[in-house]
Design a protein around this motif. Structure first.
Motif, short mmCIF file in Angstrom:
data_model
loop_
_atom_site.label_atom_id
_atom_site.label_comp_id
_atom_site.label_asym_id
_atom_site.label_seq_id
_atom_site.Cartn_x
_atom_site.Cartn_y
_atom_site.Cartn_z
N VAL A 159 0.46 12.48 0.30
CA VAL A 159 1.49 13.45 -0.07
C VAL A 159 1.30 13.89 -1.53
N THR A 160 0.16 14.49 -1.82
CA THR A 160 -0.19 14.84 -3.20
C THR A 160 -0.60 16.30 -3.29
N ARG A 198 4.85 7.37 -0.26
CA ARG A 198 3.47 7.89 -0.23
C ARG A 198 2.51 6.72 -0.14
N VAL A 199 1.45 6.90 0.59
CA VAL A 199 0.44 5.86 0.75
C VAL A 199 -0.53 5.89 -0.41
N PHE A 200 -0.87 4.71 -0.95
CA PHE A 200 -1.98 4.64 -1.91
C PHE A 200 -3.07 3.70 -1.42
N GLY A 201 -2.82 2.98 -0.32
CA GLY A 201 -3.84 2.11 0.25
C GLY A 201 -4.27 1.04 -0.73
N GLY A 224 0.78 -1.22 0.00
CA GLY A 224 0.00 0.00 0.00
C GLY A 224 0.81 1.27 0.00
N VAL A 225 2.13 1.18 -0.16
CA VAL A 225 3.00 2.36 -0.14
C VAL A 225 3.71 2.49 -1.48
N GLN A 226 3.65 3.65 -2.05
CA GLN A 226 4.28 3.94 -3.35
C GLN A 226 5.65 4.56 -3.11
N GLU A 253 -3.24 4.59 -7.23
CA GLU A 253 -1.97 5.23 -6.90
C GLU A 253 -2.22 6.30 -5.83
N ALA A 254 -1.14 6.91 -5.37
CA ALA A 254 -1.25 7.88 -4.27
C ALA A 254 -2.10 9.08 -4.65
#
Length: 491
Positions: free
Chosen positions: A234-235, A185-188, A175-177, A192-193
């Motif tokens: 983080v976007t 960054r998390v995308f769950g 779940g982390v990009q 994507e994030a």
């Protein structure tokens, strides 16, 4: 091992899709709000896809078909009759958009089969939007909680993913990009994030309204998970979308209800949650340098004496600590493709080149392991459906926003606080969506159309007597401006 992992992932997707379809089909007629929540939740799992002989399957697709069958058998599609003229015009505009992109995909796109498959995906997502309209149309204000729950689930998953990354990362990075890069960054469970963060930004406005009423505690939990989980993506574009949506939300509420002090309390509470999320992103997502992570010695790497060490002997030196150069210019990455796309537009200006045609027309352009694409929604729409399709889509969004504004005015005149709040939330969510999607286009995803369908149900419910003049005039007096929303009362 990789094959076993893939089989497990495919089995998991099949289970999610099957259970979602079963629950959605069973609840479509008797528990429409629950059905809407189930559909929206599984549609948010955009990372999960399964290749089939008919093309790529997403987990919500079986549920969309099951709901369609249930609504058809139950005669619920009759609710689409007698739509107010602005809503009907909006539907025609959306239909023109998808019709144009289908024509260009069939006759202009270099890869016709791939483009038509994408049109089929878009049509399936739009069908989910129609179903959302039908499911929630009798009581459209009730859409707030099911939509907020989808955001809550994504935010909670994101928080859990970040905690696991702090404890077990970077080797374990589910779940982390960009886990080994400068900015994890998390995308769950989103694609994507960018989509993770924009999805939470959109859902935050539904959670604001879900925080009121008899189940305020559950609403506050949903709002907390969303706004704390949001910064983990983080976007930048999602932050811009959230800010634009917040301005729209405050503007609509101030004009219709004249209660700026109430909005101040809401804003302070939300800002505190966001600040907690920003702090969490700094603590839970350290990069490999901040961790002082030392890469393990690869099997078969040379020892200091120059001999091979198949077992990784004790005498071998660990890998060097990684360093990072300048951060990736993601804005330049997107604008470069915009420039290429606009340069090709004169070849088919009216109807464009078809769905996902950019990568087909530019096969040598580099985009990792997949074909190149246009991330900016407005340019992607123009490139794929031309001036005709892009104009139709713009008109559709404009009509929906105008109809929601009219609905909000009428709710205010009726002293319907929940209706005003719902109209404000949908306007803010759509504006947030349009801004966020200029960084990563999520127009084909079902989550987008479920929100648009639910918003259309609210607009249509209170504009059945609307004339075209209502779209361009303001009422001289708004009744019910002394009322407060359910969120205000809860806060």
């Amino acid at each position: 091992m990789l094959r076993s992992k893939a089989m497990f992932e495919n089995a998991t997707i099949l289970v999610i899709a099957a259970v979602g379809a079963l629950v959605a089909g069973i609840t479509a007629l008797r528990y429409p709000r629950l059905c809407l929540g189930v559909l929206f939740l599984i549609a948010s799992f955009s990372r999960d896809t399964l290749e089939t002989p008919l093309g790529t399957m997403r987990p919500e697709m079986p549920a969309v078909l099951a709901i369609a069958a249930a609504l058809l058998v139950g005669g619920r599609f009759n609710r689409l009759r007698g739509l107010p003229r602005p809503t009907l015009a909006m539907c025609v505009a959306f239909a023109i958009y998808v019709g144009v992109i289908a024509i260009s995909s069939a006759f202009v796109a270099p890869g016709r089969s791939q483009s038509l498959h994408m049109v089929g995906w878009l049509a399936m997502s739009m069908l989910a939007g129609i179903e959302a309209f039908v499911l929630i149309q009798p009581r459209p204000e009730d859409a707030m909680r099911p939509l907020a729950f989808g955001g809550f689930a994504m935010g909670a998953i994101g928080i859990l993913v970040a905690v696991a990354f702090l404890v077990f990362g970077p080797v374990s990075n589910f779940g982390v990009q960009d886990a080994f890069e400068a900015l994890p960054r998390v995308f769950g469970v989103a694609w994507e994030a960018n989509l993770y963060a924009s999805f939470l930004a959109i859902c935050s406005f539904f959670a604001l309204e879900a925080a009121g009423g008899r189940r305020a505690t559950a609403g506050f939990l949903m709002l907390g998970a969303i706004l704390i989980g949001f910064p983990l993506g983080v976007t930048r574009a999602a932050y811009m979308g959230l800010a634009a949506g917040a301005v729209a939300y405050v503007g609509v509420r101030v004009v219709l209800e004249k209660r700026p002090r109430v909005l101040l309390r809401i804003g302070v509470f939300s800002a505190i949650l966001l600040a907690v999320g920003v702090g969490a992103s700094l603590v839970l997502l350290p990069n490999v340098v901040q961790r002082h992570y030392i890469p393990p010695v690869a099997v078969g790497s040379p020892s200091p004496g120059g001999t091979s060490t198949p077992g990784g002997p004790s005498g071998a030196k660990p890998g060097a600590l990684p360093t990072f150069g300048p951060s990736t210019d993601t804005l330049g990455y997107r604008l470069e493709r915009v420039d290429v796309a606009l340069g090709e537009m004169p070849d088919s200006p009216l109807i464009g080149f078809g769905a996902v045609a950019f990568g087909q027309k530019n096969p040598t352009r580099y985009n990792g392991s997949g074909p190149d694409y246009i991330a900016v929604m407005s340019i992607a729409v123009l490139y794929e459906s031309g001036i005709v399709g892009a104009a139709a889509l713009a008109i559709a969004f404009a009509l929906l926003l105008a109809s929601l504004w009219i609905a909000g005015r009428r709710f205010a005149a009726q002293r319907n606080s929940a209706g005003v709040a719902a109209a404000s939330a949908f306007i803010a969510a759509i504006i947030c969506m349009l801004v966020s999607y200029q960084a990563t286009n999520a127009l084909p995803y079902a989550i987008t159309w479920i929100i648009l369908g639910s918003a259309s149900a609210l607009a249509a419910s209170n504009t059945s007597g609307t004339t075209w003049r209502d779209l361009f005039t303001l009422s001289g007096h708004q009744g019910g401006q002394g009322t407060e929303s359910s969120v205000s009362e809860a806060l």
